[in-house]
Design an enzyme around this catalytic site. Structure first.
Site, PDB file in Angstrom:
ATOM      1  N   ASP A  95       0.282  13.677   4.067  1.00  0.00           N
ATOM      2  CA  ASP A  95       1.455  13.005   4.594  1.00  0.00           C
ATOM      3  C   ASP A  95       1.079  12.609   6.024  1.00  0.00           C
ATOM      4  O   ASP A  95       0.088  13.128   6.564  1.00  0.00           O
ATOM      5  CB  ASP A  95       2.649  13.961   4.572  1.00  0.00           C
ATOM      6  CG  ASP A  95       3.883  13.353   5.201  1.00  0.00           C
ATOM      7  OD1 ASP A  95       4.265  12.240   4.809  1.00  0.00           O
ATOM      8  OD2 ASP A  95       4.459  13.993   6.099  1.00  0.00           O
TER       9      ASP A  95
ATOM     10  N   ASP B 233       3.608  11.564   9.094  1.00  0.00           N
ATOM     11  CA  ASP B 233       4.509  12.043  10.147  1.00  0.00           C
ATOM     12  C   ASP B 233       4.847  13.509   9.956  1.00  0.00           C
ATOM     13  O   ASP B 233       5.299  13.920   8.890  1.00  0.00           O
ATOM     14  CB  ASP B 233       5.787  11.205  10.150  1.00  0.00           C
ATOM     15  CG  ASP B 233       5.481   9.744  10.404  1.00  0.00           C
ATOM     16  OD1 ASP B 233       4.954   9.446  11.482  1.00  0.00           O
ATOM     17  OD2 ASP B 233       5.756   8.907   9.520  1.00  0.00           O
TER      18      ASP B 233
ATOM     19  N   ASP C  24       4.279  18.522   5.319  1.00  0.00           N
ATOM     20  CA  ASP C  24       5.194  19.347   6.123  1.00  0.00           C
ATOM     21  C   ASP C  24       6.596  19.417   5.537  1.00  0.00           C
ATOM     22  O   ASP C  24       7.373  20.285   5.900  1.00  0.00           O
ATOM     23  CB  ASP C  24       5.289  18.796   7.554  1.00  0.00           C
ATOM     24  CG  ASP C  24       6.005  17.461   7.614  1.00  0.00           C
ATOM     25  OD1 ASP C  24       6.973  17.337   8.383  1.00  0.00           O
ATOM     26  OD2 ASP C  24       5.610  16.532   6.890  1.00  0.00           O
TER      27      ASP C  24
END
Length: 196
Positions: free
Chosen positions: A16, A18, A172
């Site tokens: 991922d 961001d 995250d």
């Protein structure tokens, strides 16, 4: 901080962007607040993090529906992207993830799998001078069903030519972990810097 990896012989790393490669979530939230302020739209920080990984346009549509607003989708998305681009130079990389990128670069292929636009992902990776390390970018608009659906991760595996079970995902957000699990991939949860 060293980020421990699960045991396995992985043939590709899928990241991922961001909150995983780039500690850009504060900049994203500020851009959202500024873009939505003119419309009287509430977007609490808890909801922002709960929806992490969703495409920008989906978030605007969901906020419209949730708050009975009629924000113009394309205009709000464009404004948010422009504000984020202004704030991006203040974002930094996440050391534990950058370590694994440095360590495995050249040995196995990398992909970014993001709910953000290709422009935002490219700008984020450019800001850290690591864009050239990624073989594939799968961004909003490159798939039909966003995370938590496995489609974005499966698309990246297909483009890299690596079986899903041989991919390791760095993520995250809860939606991303769900998507990776649904794709049959092992995953590493990247803690937000403010969460330890």
């Amino acid at each position: 901080m060293t980020l421990p990896l699960p045991a396995g012989d992985f043939q590709a790393y899928l990241f991922d962007c961001d909150g995983t490669i780039v500690d850009s979530m504060p900049q994203h939230y500020t851009a959202w607040r500024q873009a939505l302020d003119g419309w009287g739209c509430a977007f609490p920080e808890e909801l922002f993090y709960a929806w992490a990984g969703r495409p920008t346009a989906d978030i605007v549509a969901a906020l419209n529906e949730q708050q009975q607003l009629n924000m113009p989708l394309e205009a709000v998305v464009a404004r948010r992207e422009a504000l984020f681009a202004q704030l991006l130079p203040t974002a930094v990389g996440i050391p534990g993830v950058l370590h694994h990128i440095d360590d495995a670069h050249g040995r196995i292929p990398f992909a970014v799998v993001s709910g953000s636009t290709r422009e935002a992902v490219t700008a984020s990776l450019d800001a850290l001078s690591i864009l050239d390390r990624f073989d594939v970018l799968v961004c909003a608009g490159d798939y039909t069903r966003p995370k938590p659906d496995p489609e974005p991760f499966l698309r990246a595996a297909e483009l890299l030519g690596v079986p899903p079970r041989s991919c390791l995902v760095f993520e995250d957000a809860d939606l991303g972990i769900e998507a990776a699990t649904a794709a049959g991939m092992a995953a590493v949860r990247v803690p937000q810097p403010r969460q330890g």
